[in-house]
Design a protein around this motif. Sequence first.
Motif, PDB file in Angstrom:
ATOM      1  N   LYS A 186     -31.913  49.129  17.350  1.00  0.00           N
ATOM      2  CA  LYS A 186     -31.163  48.335  18.337  1.00  0.00           C
ATOM      3  C   LYS A 186     -29.838  47.792  17.797  1.00  0.00           C
ATOM      4  O   LYS A 186     -29.504  46.614  17.973  1.00  0.00           O
ATOM      5  CB  LYS A 186     -32.028  47.221  18.901  1.00  0.00           C
ATOM      6  CG  LYS A 186     -33.271  47.726  19.611  1.00  0.00           C
ATOM      7  CD  LYS A 186     -33.957  46.636  20.376  1.00  0.00           C
ATOM      8  CE  LYS A 186     -35.233  47.077  21.030  1.00  0.00           C
ATOM      9  NZ  LYS A 186     -35.245  48.300  21.750  1.00  0.00           N
ATOM     10  N   VAL A 241     -27.048  53.310  23.278  1.00  0.00           N
ATOM     11  CA  VAL A 241     -26.121  52.610  22.387  1.00  0.00           C
ATOM     12  C   VAL A 241     -24.695  53.105  22.621  1.00  0.00           C
ATOM     13  O   VAL A 241     -24.452  54.309  22.627  1.00  0.00           O
ATOM     14  CB  VAL A 241     -26.508  52.840  20.911  1.00  0.00           C
ATOM     15  CG1 VAL A 241     -25.553  52.114  19.976  1.00  0.00           C
ATOM     16  CG2 VAL A 241     -27.925  52.388  20.650  1.00  0.00           C
ATOM     17  N   ASP A 295     -25.841  47.245  17.877  1.00  0.00           N
ATOM     18  CA  ASP A 295     -25.000  46.923  19.026  1.00  0.00           C
ATOM     19  C   ASP A 295     -24.110  48.102  19.430  1.00  0.00           C
ATOM     20  O   ASP A 295     -23.798  48.269  20.602  1.00  0.00           O
ATOM     21  CB  ASP A 295     -24.135  45.696  18.727  1.00  0.00           C
ATOM     22  CG  ASP A 295     -25.000  44.460  18.554  1.00  0.00           C
ATOM     23  OD1 ASP A 295     -25.654  44.058  19.535  1.00  0.00           O
ATOM     24  OD2 ASP A 295     -25.042  43.920  17.432  1.00  0.00           O
ATOM     25  N   LEU A 296     -23.697  48.900  18.460  1.00  0.00           N
ATOM     26  CA  LEU A 296     -22.934  50.113  18.742  1.00  0.00           C
ATOM     27  C   LEU A 296     -22.972  51.020  17.526  1.00  0.00           C
ATOM     28  O   LEU A 296     -23.347  50.603  16.440  1.00  0.00           O
ATOM     29  CB  LEU A 296     -21.490  49.816  19.162  1.00  0.00           C
ATOM     30  CG  LEU A 296     -20.509  49.267  18.145  1.00  0.00           C
ATOM     31  CD1 LEU A 296     -19.680  50.397  17.558  1.00  0.00           C
ATOM     32  CD2 LEU A 296     -19.578  48.286  18.821  1.00  0.00           C
ATOM     33  N   ARG A 350     -23.418  34.752  16.549  1.00  0.00           N
ATOM     34  CA  ARG A 350     -24.102  36.039  16.620  1.00  0.00           C
ATOM     35  C   ARG A 350     -23.574  36.978  15.543  1.00  0.00           C
ATOM     36  O   ARG A 350     -22.374  37.046  15.294  1.00  0.00           O
ATOM     37  CB  ARG A 350     -23.872  36.666  17.989  1.00  0.00           C
ATOM     38  CG  ARG A 350     -24.537  38.006  18.096  1.00  0.00           C
ATOM     39  CD  ARG A 350     -24.571  38.512  19.485  1.00  0.00           C
ATOM     40  NE  ARG A 350     -25.261  39.786  19.470  1.00  0.00           N
ATOM     41  CZ  ARG A 350     -24.982  40.784  20.273  1.00  0.00           C
ATOM     42  NH1 ARG A 350     -24.054  40.648  21.180  1.00  0.00           N
ATOM     43  NH2 ARG A 350     -25.649  41.902  20.193  1.00  0.00           N
ATOM     44  N   TYR A 372     -23.200  40.844  14.678  1.00  0.00           N
ATOM     45  CA  TYR A 372     -23.237  42.156  15.319  1.00  0.00           C
ATOM     46  C   TYR A 372     -23.688  43.200  14.312  1.00  0.00           C
ATOM     47  O   TYR A 372     -23.229  43.216  13.170  1.00  0.00           O
ATOM     48  CB  TYR A 372     -21.851  42.512  15.874  1.00  0.00           C
ATOM     49  CG  TYR A 372     -21.431  41.594  16.983  1.00  0.00           C
ATOM     50  CD1 TYR A 372     -21.813  41.839  18.289  1.00  0.00           C
ATOM     51  CD2 TYR A 372     -20.667  40.466  16.714  1.00  0.00           C
ATOM     52  CE1 TYR A 372     -21.435  40.989  19.314  1.00  0.00           C
ATOM     53  CE2 TYR A 372     -20.284  39.608  17.736  1.00  0.00           C
ATOM     54  CZ  TYR A 372     -20.673  39.870  19.022  1.00  0.00           C
ATOM     55  OH  TYR A 372     -20.310  39.022  20.033  1.00  0.00           O
ATOM     56  N   ARG A 373     -24.558  44.082  14.744  1.00  0.00           N
ATOM     57  CA  ARG A 373     -25.049  45.162  13.898  1.00  0.00           C
ATOM     58  C   ARG A 373     -24.424  46.472  14.371  1.00  0.00           C
ATOM     59  O   ARG A 373     -24.599  46.867  15.517  1.00  0.00           O
ATOM     60  CB  ARG A 373     -26.563  45.215  13.966  1.00  0.00           C
ATOM     61  CG  ARG A 373     -27.161  43.935  13.362  1.00  0.00           C
ATOM     62  CD  ARG A 373     -28.658  43.825  13.479  1.00  0.00           C
ATOM     63  NE  ARG A 373     -29.338  45.038  13.082  1.00  0.00           N
ATOM     64  CZ  ARG A 373     -30.260  45.640  13.835  1.00  0.00           C
ATOM     65  NH1 ARG A 373     -30.608  45.145  14.995  1.00  0.00           N
ATOM     66  NH2 ARG A 373     -30.839  46.735  13.419  1.00  0.00           N
TER      67      ARG A 373
END
Length: 141
Positions: free
Chosen positions: A87, A109, A89-90, A27, A29-30
């Motif tokens: 969207k 978020v 991730d944080l 995965r 992460y963004r």
Amino acid sequence: MDRRLFIEAMTGGLLAAPLAAEAQPARVYRVGVILQGGSYFEAVDGLREGLRELGFEDGKQVILQVRDAKGDLKTVESAARQLEQDKVDLIVTVTTSVTVATKRVTKSVPIVFYAGADPVAHGLVGSYRSPVGDSRAFTTS
């Protein structure tokens, strides 16, 4: 289907399952980063370095989407809304004013922030001992 073919098919499927899981890409992460600009860009370099020490390389396991507000809180709000729509991730924020503006306009978020001012007094966390209330905001200061 005869029993031997059934057993071979099941065994082959069970043995191939871990290989298929390993073949799937990890995965990515963004992470949205919002800052005021100027000297605060050094915080992004520090974030990249810290992530790299944890095994997360920017562009590989994590993608940082950096937004420079150039000192304008309306730009912060716009950037925060867009990152939430994208969207991520944080969201990581640098400075209290950027964190407050980001928290005000986002709903879902998680926010990790670095703030020089008192996060309790600014309503970012409930207390130092138990930062309950809004589980989206976590302090790093």
